[in-house]
Scaffold this motif. Structure first.
Motif, PDB file in Angstrom:
ATOM      1  N   PHE A  80      13.048   8.424  30.394  1.00 25.57           N
ATOM      2  CA  PHE A  80      14.351   7.748  30.395  1.00 25.57           C
ATOM      3  C   PHE A  80      15.477   8.773  30.492  1.00 25.57           C
ATOM      4  O   PHE A  80      16.456   8.574  31.205  1.00 25.57           O
ATOM      5  CB  PHE A  80      14.535   6.897  29.136  1.00 25.57           C
ATOM      6  CG  PHE A  80      13.886   5.542  29.203  1.00 25.57           C
ATOM      7  CD1 PHE A  80      14.276   4.607  30.156  1.00 25.57           C
ATOM      8  CD2 PHE A  80      12.895   5.185  28.306  1.00 25.57           C
ATOM      9  CE1 PHE A  80      13.693   3.352  30.216  1.00 25.57           C
ATOM     10  CE2 PHE A  80      12.303   3.940  28.356  1.00 25.57           C
ATOM     11  CZ  PHE A  80      12.693   3.020  29.308  1.00 25.57           C
ATOM     12  N   GLU A  81      15.336   9.890  29.766  1.00 25.35           N
ATOM     13  CA  GLU A  81      16.382  10.917  29.795  1.00 25.35           C
ATOM     14  C   GLU A  81      16.480  11.570  31.178  1.00 25.35           C
ATOM     15  O   GLU A  81      17.568  11.883  31.648  1.00 25.35           O
ATOM     16  CB  GLU A  81      16.151  11.952  28.702  1.00 25.35           C
ATOM     17  CG  GLU A  81      16.257  11.385  27.288  1.00 25.35           C
ATOM     18  CD  GLU A  81      17.539  10.599  27.038  1.00 25.35           C
ATOM     19  OE1 GLU A  81      18.620  11.019  27.503  1.00 25.35           O
ATOM     20  OE2 GLU A  81      17.464   9.549  26.382  1.00 25.35           O
ATOM     21  N   GLU A  99       8.230   6.852  28.874  1.00 23.96           N
ATOM     22  CA  GLU A  99       8.415   7.601  27.632  1.00 23.96           C
ATOM     23  C   GLU A  99       9.895   7.971  27.504  1.00 23.96           C
ATOM     24  O   GLU A  99      10.643   7.912  28.477  1.00 23.96           O
ATOM     25  CB  GLU A  99       7.539   8.857  27.641  1.00 23.96           C
ATOM     26  CG  GLU A  99       6.053   8.569  27.683  1.00 23.96           C
ATOM     27  CD  GLU A  99       5.559   7.791  26.466  1.00 23.96           C
ATOM     28  OE1 GLU A  99       6.106   7.988  25.343  1.00 23.96           O
ATOM     29  OE2 GLU A  99       4.645   6.969  26.627  1.00 23.96           O
ATOM     30  N   GLN A 100      10.307   8.372  26.322  1.00 24.20           N
ATOM     31  CA  GLN A 100      11.715   8.688  26.085  1.00 24.20           C
ATOM     32  C   GLN A 100      12.212   9.799  27.013  1.00 24.20           C
ATOM     33  O   GLN A 100      13.308   9.713  27.555  1.00 24.20           O
ATOM     34  CB  GLN A 100      11.936   9.095  24.613  1.00 24.20           C
ATOM     35  CG  GLN A 100      13.361   8.934  24.168  1.00 24.20           C
ATOM     36  CD  GLN A 100      13.755   7.465  24.035  1.00 24.20           C
ATOM     37  OE1 GLN A 100      13.072   6.694  23.395  1.00 24.20           O
ATOM     38  NE2 GLN A 100      14.863   7.094  24.641  1.00 24.20           N
ATOM     39  N   ASP A 101      11.396  10.841  27.237  1.00 24.87           N
ATOM     40  CA  ASP A 101      11.837  11.927  28.111  1.00 24.87           C
ATOM     41  C   ASP A 101      11.996  11.453  29.561  1.00 24.87           C
ATOM     42  O   ASP A 101      12.864  11.939  30.283  1.00 24.87           O
ATOM     43  CB  ASP A 101      10.904  13.133  28.023  1.00 24.87           C
ATOM     44  CG  ASP A 101       9.494  12.859  28.523  1.00 24.87           C
ATOM     45  OD1 ASP A 101       8.993  11.729  28.358  1.00 24.87           O
ATOM     46  OD2 ASP A 101       8.885  13.784  29.079  1.00 24.87           O
ATOM     47  N   ARG A 114      16.960   2.719  22.456  1.00 31.21           N
ATOM     48  CA  ARG A 114      17.538   4.037  22.116  1.00 31.21           C
ATOM     49  C   ARG A 114      18.270   4.623  23.316  1.00 31.21           C
ATOM     50  O   ARG A 114      19.363   5.169  23.207  1.00 31.21           O
ATOM     51  CB  ARG A 114      16.457   5.000  21.633  1.00 31.21           C
ATOM     52  CG  ARG A 114      16.045   4.796  20.205  1.00 31.21           C
ATOM     53  CD  ARG A 114      15.175   5.929  19.682  1.00 31.21           C
ATOM     54  NE  ARG A 114      13.915   6.096  20.398  1.00 31.21           N
ATOM     55  CZ  ARG A 114      12.811   5.393  20.153  1.00 31.21           C
ATOM     56  NH1 ARG A 114      12.803   4.470  19.215  1.00 31.21           N
ATOM     57  NH2 ARG A 114      11.709   5.639  20.827  1.00 31.21           N
ATOM     58  N   PHE A 115      17.644   4.527  24.488  1.00 32.47           N
ATOM     59  CA  PHE A 115      18.257   5.030  25.714  1.00 32.47           C
ATOM     60  C   PHE A 115      19.588   4.321  25.975  1.00 32.47           C
ATOM     61  O   PHE A 115      20.592   4.965  26.273  1.00 32.47           O
ATOM     62  CB  PHE A 115      17.297   4.819  26.893  1.00 32.47           C
ATOM     63  CG  PHE A 115      17.912   5.133  28.214  1.00 32.47           C
ATOM     64  CD1 PHE A 115      17.986   6.448  28.651  1.00 32.47           C
ATOM     65  CD2 PHE A 115      18.443   4.141  29.018  1.00 32.47           C
ATOM     66  CE1 PHE A 115      18.566   6.758  29.874  1.00 32.47           C
ATOM     67  CE2 PHE A 115      19.020   4.438  30.237  1.00 32.47           C
ATOM     68  CZ  PHE A 115      19.085   5.746  30.659  1.00 32.47           C
ATOM     69  N   GLU A 126       5.864  -1.590  23.292  1.00 30.57           N
ATOM     70  CA  GLU A 126       5.963  -0.179  22.911  1.00 30.57           C
ATOM     71  C   GLU A 126       7.190   0.460  23.548  1.00 30.57           C
ATOM     72  O   GLU A 126       7.825   1.326  22.953  1.00 30.57           O
ATOM     73  CB  GLU A 126       4.711   0.577  23.351  1.00 30.57           C
ATOM     74  CG  GLU A 126       3.470   0.201  22.589  1.00 30.57           C
ATOM     75  CD  GLU A 126       2.222   0.869  23.150  1.00 30.57           C
ATOM     76  OE1 GLU A 126       2.351   1.850  23.920  1.00 30.57           O
ATOM     77  OE2 GLU A 126       1.122   0.404  22.818  1.00 30.57           O
ATOM     78  N   GLU A 127       7.512   0.045  24.766  1.00 31.23           N
ATOM     79  CA  GLU A 127       8.618   0.640  25.499  1.00 31.23           C
ATOM     80  C   GLU A 127       9.982   0.126  25.039  1.00 31.23           C
ATOM     81  O   GLU A 127      10.979   0.857  25.095  1.00 31.23           O
ATOM     82  CB  GLU A 127       8.443   0.336  26.994  1.00 31.23           C
ATOM     83  CG  GLU A 127       9.534   0.915  27.868  1.00 31.23           C
ATOM     84  CD  GLU A 127       9.389   0.503  29.315  1.00 31.23           C
ATOM     85  OE1 GLU A 127       9.335   1.411  30.161  1.00 31.23           O
ATOM     86  OE2 GLU A 127       9.322  -0.709  29.592  1.00 31.23           O
ATOM     87  N   ARG A 179      12.233   2.305  22.889  1.00 28.85           N
ATOM     88  CA  ARG A 179      12.701   3.484  23.639  1.00 28.85           C
ATOM     89  C   ARG A 179      13.831   3.082  24.585  1.00 28.85           C
ATOM     90  O   ARG A 179      14.820   3.820  24.739  1.00 28.85           O
ATOM     91  CB  ARG A 179      11.540   4.105  24.427  1.00 28.85           C
ATOM     92  CG  ARG A 179      10.468   4.696  23.532  1.00 28.85           C
ATOM     93  CD  ARG A 179       9.446   5.494  24.308  1.00 28.85           C
ATOM     94  NE  ARG A 179       8.603   4.734  25.192  1.00 28.85           N
ATOM     95  CZ  ARG A 179       7.378   4.299  24.885  1.00 28.85           C
ATOM     96  NH1 ARG A 179       6.861   4.549  23.682  1.00 28.85           N
ATOM     97  NH2 ARG A 179       6.664   3.637  25.771  1.00 28.85           N
ATOM     98  N   ARG A 212      22.249   5.497  23.523  1.00 31.25           N
ATOM     99  CA  ARG A 212      22.616   6.886  23.756  1.00 31.25           C
ATOM    100  C   ARG A 212      23.512   7.040  24.981  1.00 31.25           C
ATOM    101  O   ARG A 212      24.370   7.914  25.021  1.00 31.25           O
ATOM    102  CB  ARG A 212      21.348   7.723  23.923  1.00 31.25           C
ATOM    103  CG  ARG A 212      21.621   9.210  24.024  1.00 31.25           C
ATOM    104  CD  ARG A 212      20.349  10.031  24.046  1.00 31.25           C
ATOM    105  NE  ARG A 212      19.655   9.872  22.786  1.00 31.25           N
ATOM    106  CZ  ARG A 212      18.341   9.767  22.652  1.00 31.25           C
ATOM    107  NH1 ARG A 212      17.570   9.793  23.715  1.00 31.25           N
ATOM    108  NH2 ARG A 212      17.789   9.631  21.483  1.00 31.25           N
TER     109      ARG A 212
END
Length: 189
Positions: free
Chosen positions: A174-175, A170-172, A92-93, A85-86, A89, A96
């Motif tokens: 990672f951000e 979660e994506q946030d 994407r990280f 699942e991760e 993400r 980006r």
């Protein structure tokens, strides 16, 4: 399904649950910022490790390759549902933040043939390396006391440990990690 694999996954899940319950407070950011940090204990700060691991084609990669850049190591396996699942993400990280110099390396803690089969069916654009036996010991030194997966650890551009997390991010999250790695104290002087 292979009975040995079922037993291994069951033991890993049980150990992860018990370990998370026992050590949970040490993995939470005391400032409440949402970034879990490993309590690595007293003494010398953890620096990024010297690693030499093969990729899927058998070419060896060394940690020297990422010197001078923030580095995220993500330990995962094809048999680990939270890892799977991760992984998108993480991809994407990595895409980006590639221009910002953040390097992302996914280290598969699995049999090479299982990793190849999974990635053939679910390709990702990440640097994928294959773990060796010593890799589990390495994750323990980096704060993964229960040796669970997925496990993510990050180092700033100077090679200093700034983040550890056991479990899927979660994506946030990672951000938030990217913001931490881009902080002025994380860049080389």
């Amino acid at each position: 399904m292979n009975p040995a694999k079922v037993a291994l996954v069951t033991a890993l899940a049980g150990g992860l649950s018990i370990g998370a319950a026992l050590l949970g407070e040490r993995w939470i950011d005391p400032e409440g910022g949402g970034i879990p940090l490993a309590g690595l204990g007293q003494g010398e700060p953890v620096q990024w490790p010297e690693i030499r691991l093969p990729d899927l084609a058998g070419h060896e990669h060394s940690s020297d390759t990422w010197s001078g850049h923030p580095l995220i190591l993500n330990f995962w396996a094809a048999w680990c549902p939270p890892c799977l699942e991760e992984l998108p993400r993480l991809e994407r990280f990595a895409q980006r933040h590639a221009d910002a110099g953040i390097r992302v390396v996914a280290i598969a803690v699995d049999r090479p043939e299982a990793t190849r089969a999974f990635l053939a069916a679910h390709p990702v654009d990440l640097t994928i390396l294959l773990a060796e036996l010593e890799t589990i010991t390495l994750t323990r030194r980096l704060g993964n006391r229960v040796e669970g997966l997925p496990f993510t650890v990050a180092f700033d551009a100077r090679g200093r440990h700034v983040f550890s997390h056991l479990g899927a991010l979660e994506q946030d999250q990672f951000e938030q990690l990217a913001a931490r790695l881009d902080a002025p104290s994380a860049t080389p002087r």
